[in-house]
Design a protein around this motif. Structure first.
Motif, mmCIF file in Angstrom:
data_model
loop_
_atom_site.group_PDB
_atom_site.id
_atom_site.type_symbol
_atom_site.label_atom_id
_atom_site.label_comp_id
_atom_site.label_asym_id
_atom_site.label_seq_id
_atom_site.Cartn_x
_atom_site.Cartn_y
_atom_site.Cartn_z
ATOM 1 N N GLN A 77 11.916 10.255 2.727
ATOM 2 C CA GLN A 77 10.582 10.634 3.193
ATOM 3 C C GLN A 77 9.509 10.010 2.294
ATOM 4 O OE1 GLN A 77 9.840 14.843 3.140
ATOM 5 N NE2 GLN A 77 8.021 14.672 4.420
ATOM 6 N N MET A 78 9.698 10.071 0.990
ATOM 7 C CA MET A 78 8.748 9.452 0.051
ATOM 8 C C MET A 78 8.782 7.926 0.196
ATOM 9 S SD MET A 78 6.883 11.358 -1.801
ATOM 10 C CE MET A 78 6.748 12.774 -2.822
ATOM 11 N N ALA A 79 9.978 7.361 0.318
ATOM 12 C CA ALA A 79 10.112 5.911 0.438
ATOM 13 C C ALA A 79 9.447 5.389 1.705
ATOM 14 C CB ALA A 79 11.584 5.520 0.411
ATOM 15 N N SER A 80 9.418 6.200 2.753
ATOM 16 C CA SER A 80 8.800 5.748 4.001
ATOM 17 C C SER A 80 7.281 5.645 3.873
ATOM 18 C CB SER A 80 9.168 6.692 5.139
ATOM 19 O OG SER A 80 8.568 7.961 4.954
ATOM 20 N N ARG A 81 6.701 6.225 2.840
ATOM 21 C CA ARG A 81 5.258 6.158 2.625
ATOM 22 C C ARG A 81 4.854 4.902 1.851
ATOM 23 N NH1 ARG A 81 6.133 11.707 2.931
ATOM 24 N NH2 ARG A 81 4.473 12.847 3.971
ATOM 25 N N ILE A 82 5.839 4.200 1.289
ATOM 26 C CA ILE A 82 5.570 2.987 0.503
ATOM 27 C C ILE A 82 5.706 1.787 1.432
ATOM 28 C CG2 ILE A 82 6.281 1.607 -1.471
ATOM 29 C CD1 ILE A 82 7.537 4.222 -2.614
ATOM 30 N N MET A 83 4.593 1.093 1.648
ATOM 31 C CA MET A 83 4.590 -0.072 2.524
ATOM 32 C C MET A 83 4.768 -1.352 1.701
ATOM 33 S SD MET A 83 4.295 1.076 5.523
ATOM 34 C CE MET A 83 4.534 2.831 5.650
ATOM 35 N N VAL A 84 5.670 -2.197 2.148
ATOM 36 C CA VAL A 84 5.949 -3.452 1.442
ATOM 37 C C VAL A 84 5.720 -4.639 2.353
ATOM 38 C CG1 VAL A 84 7.555 -2.423 -0.178
ATOM 39 C CG2 VAL A 84 8.408 -3.279 1.971
ATOM 40 N N THR B 20 0.842 -1.193 0.000
ATOM 41 C CA THR B 20 0.000 0.000 0.000
ATOM 42 C C THR B 20 0.877 1.242 0.000
ATOM 43 O OG1 THR B 20 -1.862 1.097 1.098
ATOM 44 C CG2 THR B 20 -0.204 0.132 2.509
ATOM 45 N N ILE B 21 0.270 2.376 -0.327
ATOM 46 C CA ILE B 21 0.970 3.664 -0.290
ATOM 47 C C ILE B 21 0.195 4.581 0.634
ATOM 48 C CG2 ILE B 21 1.736 5.653 -1.625
ATOM 49 C CD1 ILE B 21 1.909 3.779 -4.035
ATOM 50 N N GLY C 298 5.232 4.428 -10.860
ATOM 51 C CA GLY C 298 5.156 2.969 -10.978
ATOM 52 C C GLY C 298 4.950 2.242 -9.671
ATOM 53 N N PHE C 299 4.863 2.979 -8.562
ATOM 54 C CA PHE C 299 4.647 2.359 -7.261
ATOM 55 C C PHE C 299 3.151 2.134 -7.044
ATOM 56 C CE2 PHE C 299 8.654 4.648 -6.858
ATOM 57 C CZ PHE C 299 9.476 3.652 -6.355
ATOM 58 N N VAL C 300 2.659 1.019 -7.548
ATOM 59 C CA VAL C 300 1.248 0.654 -7.390
ATOM 60 C C VAL C 300 1.183 -0.654 -6.615
ATOM 61 C CG1 VAL C 300 0.465 1.841 -9.473
ATOM 62 C CG2 VAL C 300 1.240 -0.520 -9.621
#
Length: 69
Positions: free
Chosen positions: A62-69, A16-17, A31-33
């Motif tokens: 900061q942006m990368a921390s919003r991308i949950m894997v 999720t984002i 492309g981060f879907v």
């Protein structure tokens, strides 16, 4: 967990984002879907370089921390 905690070279899947609509839309355009395969190439000086959809993208921690894997 956030993308910033991933080890370099490990492939994972975007779950999720998080963030405001504008932030989510920006990351989706890169492309981060949900379901996309991503690999952290390197992380230094506050930036993260990520392979996503056969392209290398540099984003801030900061942006990368919003991308949950």
């Amino acid at each position: 967990m956030p993308l910033t905690l991933m080890d370099v070279g490990v492939e994972t899947t975007v779950k999720t984002i998080r963030g405001k609509d504008q932030t989510r839309k920006f990351l989706q355009n890169l492309g981060f879907v949900e379901g996309a395969k991503v690999t952290v190439v390197s992380s230094l000086a506050g930036n993260v370089i990520v392979n996503v959809k056969d392209a290398r993208v540099a984003i801030s921690e900061q942006m990368a921390s919003r991308i949950m894997v």
